[in-house]
Design a protein around this motif. Structure first.
Motif, mmCIF file in Angstrom:
data_model
loop_
_atom_site.group_PDB
_atom_site.id
_atom_site.type_symbol
_atom_site.label_atom_id
_atom_site.label_comp_id
_atom_site.label_asym_id
_atom_site.label_seq_id
_atom_site.Cartn_x
_atom_site.Cartn_y
_atom_site.Cartn_z
ATOM 1 N N VAL A 224 0.838 -1.190 0.000
ATOM 2 C CA VAL A 224 0.000 0.000 0.000
ATOM 3 C C VAL A 224 0.874 1.240 0.000
ATOM 4 N N GLU A 225 0.535 2.211 -0.859
ATOM 5 C CA GLU A 225 1.160 3.531 -0.833
ATOM 6 C C GLU A 225 0.054 4.541 -0.588
ATOM 7 N N ALA A 226 0.281 5.465 0.331
ATOM 8 C CA ALA A 226 -0.743 6.448 0.673
ATOM 9 C C ALA A 226 -0.124 7.827 0.804
ATOM 10 N N ARG A 227 -0.853 8.825 0.261
ATOM 11 C CA ARG A 227 -0.380 10.211 0.310
ATOM 12 C C ARG A 227 -1.553 11.125 0.673
ATOM 13 N N GLY A 228 -1.252 12.246 1.297
ATOM 14 C CA GLY A 228 -2.285 13.225 1.648
ATOM 15 C C GLY A 228 -2.939 12.884 2.971
ATOM 16 N N ASN A 229 -4.179 13.326 3.140
ATOM 17 C CA ASN A 229 -4.919 13.090 4.385
ATOM 18 C C ASN A 229 -5.662 11.759 4.281
ATOM 19 N N PHE B 35 -4.314 -4.336 9.259
ATOM 20 C CA PHE B 35 -4.549 -5.625 9.896
ATOM 21 C C PHE B 35 -3.435 -6.593 9.503
ATOM 22 N N SER B 36 -2.997 -6.521 8.254
ATOM 23 C CA SER B 36 -1.908 -7.358 7.777
ATOM 24 C C SER B 36 -1.486 -6.836 6.409
ATOM 25 N N ALA B 37 -0.191 -6.701 6.193
ATOM 26 C CA ALA B 37 0.312 -6.259 4.888
ATOM 27 C C ALA B 37 1.800 -6.570 4.818
ATOM 28 N N LEU B 38 2.297 -6.668 3.601
ATOM 29 C CA LEU B 38 3.736 -6.842 3.428
ATOM 30 C C LEU B 38 4.448 -5.515 3.612
ATOM 31 N N ALA C 78 3.959 5.513 3.364
ATOM 32 C CA ALA C 78 3.007 6.585 3.617
ATOM 33 C C ALA C 78 3.713 7.926 3.748
ATOM 34 N N SER C 79 3.032 8.974 3.268
ATOM 35 C CA SER C 79 3.567 10.326 3.447
ATOM 36 C C SER C 79 3.336 10.745 4.901
ATOM 37 N N ALA C 80 3.904 11.863 5.287
ATOM 38 C CA ALA C 80 3.899 12.313 6.684
ATOM 39 C C ALA C 80 2.503 12.533 7.256
ATOM 40 N N SER C 81 1.522 12.906 6.431
ATOM 41 C CA SER C 81 0.187 13.216 6.946
ATOM 42 C C SER C 81 -0.732 11.999 7.024
ATOM 43 N N VAL C 82 -0.272 10.832 6.620
ATOM 44 C CA VAL C 82 -1.090 9.620 6.661
ATOM 45 C C VAL C 82 -1.073 9.040 8.074
ATOM 46 N N ILE C 83 -2.257 8.683 8.559
ATOM 47 C CA ILE C 83 -2.381 8.055 9.866
ATOM 48 C C ILE C 83 -2.555 6.553 9.651
ATOM 49 N N ILE C 84 -1.749 5.767 10.350
ATOM 50 C CA ILE C 84 -1.821 4.308 10.233
ATOM 51 C C ILE C 84 -2.241 3.751 11.589
ATOM 52 N N MET C 85 -3.453 3.196 11.639
ATOM 53 C CA MET C 85 -3.960 2.571 12.851
ATOM 54 C C MET C 85 -3.540 1.110 12.812
ATOM 55 N N LEU C 86 -2.693 0.713 13.745
ATOM 56 C CA LEU C 86 -2.113 -0.621 13.763
ATOM 57 C C LEU C 86 -2.989 -1.609 14.534
ATOM 58 N N HIS C 87 -3.698 -2.464 13.782
ATOM 59 C CA HIS C 87 -4.483 -3.542 14.376
ATOM 60 C C HIS C 87 -3.696 -4.844 14.298
ATOM 61 N N ASN D 231 0.133 -6.429 11.920
ATOM 62 C CA ASN D 231 1.530 -6.179 11.573
ATOM 63 C C ASN D 231 1.741 -6.066 10.073
ATOM 64 N N ALA D 232 2.818 -5.402 9.727
ATOM 65 C CA ALA D 232 3.309 -5.357 8.349
ATOM 66 C C ALA D 232 4.798 -5.650 8.407
ATOM 67 N N ARG D 233 5.299 -6.264 7.375
ATOM 68 C CA ARG D 233 6.733 -6.546 7.340
ATOM 69 C C ARG D 233 7.524 -5.248 7.318
ATOM 70 N N SER D 234 6.986 -4.237 6.610
ATOM 71 C CA SER D 234 7.690 -2.966 6.485
ATOM 72 C C SER D 234 6.692 -1.814 6.471
ATOM 73 N N ILE D 235 6.931 -0.812 7.327
ATOM 74 C CA ILE D 235 6.127 0.415 7.307
ATOM 75 C C ILE D 235 7.101 1.569 7.177
ATOM 76 N N ASP D 236 6.916 2.348 6.119
ATOM 77 C CA ASP D 236 7.783 3.491 5.860
ATOM 78 C C ASP D 236 6.947 4.756 5.920
ATOM 79 N N GLY D 237 7.157 5.597 6.956
ATOM 80 C CA GLY D 237 6.474 6.888 7.072
ATOM 81 C C GLY D 237 5.150 6.797 7.793
ATOM 82 N N GLY D 238 4.398 7.878 7.685
ATOM 83 C CA GLY D 238 3.095 7.971 8.327
ATOM 84 C C GLY D 238 3.186 8.167 9.825
ATOM 85 N N GLN D 239 2.045 8.422 10.422
ATOM 86 C CA GLN D 239 1.933 8.547 11.880
ATOM 87 C C GLN D 239 1.264 7.279 12.402
#
Length: 181
Positions: free
Chosen positions: A15-20, A26-29, A33-42, A44-52
């Protein structure tokens, strides 16, 4: 995803996400995400780059479950809801008629998530998800000290208890009393 997108990604997702944007993970490889993306962690992901990143809360006590769903507690009693038939019975036959305080004949001490007690939801609409052909809804006062929460269960939006402590009364699907209460 960008703008006001809604994306469901399962399995080996990237997944790539930008903006608001808000992502519920729930599960992802991989998530980028850009700086303004909120990631609610339910999950795990193998790799998370960026976001809040925010870890999702899993209420484990009656008090935290009620706080999570915004349920008011008065004198140690939480007001919870049940979806019922036209005669105020549940699909399993327990009567929640206005003015009654039903008790579970099969109370298991809270061990199993399903069965072995009376089950309640935080709102009538939540209750409807457990009985979609419901005709009526009732509010039931349940003692906080008797509520059992299963935080890792399949249905975190329901609790169970051995009995109703304050008499049931009819409400509409928004939780408003229908008459006389």
């Amino acid at each position: 995803a960008w703008g006001s997108s809604h994306v469901e990604a399962w399995g080996s997702s990237h997944v790539e996400a930008r903006g608001n944007v808000i992502i519920r993970l729930f599960s992802a490889l991989m998530i980028k995400a850009s700086a303004s993306v909120i990631i609610m962690l339910h999950g795990n992901a193998r790799s998370i780059d960026g976001g809040q990143q925010i870890k999702a809360e899993k209420p484990a006590t009656a008090e935290s479950w009620c706080a999570f769903y915004g349920i008011d507690i008065t004198a140690g009693v939480a007001l919870l809801y049940k979806a019922v038939n036209d005669d105020y019975t549940s699909p399993h036959g327990t009567s929640y008629a206005p003015g009654t305080t039903p008790q579970a004949n099969d109370w298991d001490g809270g061990i199993a998530e399903c069965g072995g007690g009376l089950h309640f939801s935080p709102t009538p609409r939540h209750a409807l998800s457990f009985y979609s052909s419901a005709v009526r809804f009732v509010a039931c006062g349940v003692k906080l000290s008797e509520i059992v929460v299963h935080p890792d269960g399949q249905y975190p939006e329901k609790i169970k208890a051995p009995r109703v402590a304050e008499a049931c009364y009819e409400v509409d699907r928004d939780g408003r009393p229908t008459s006389g209460h």
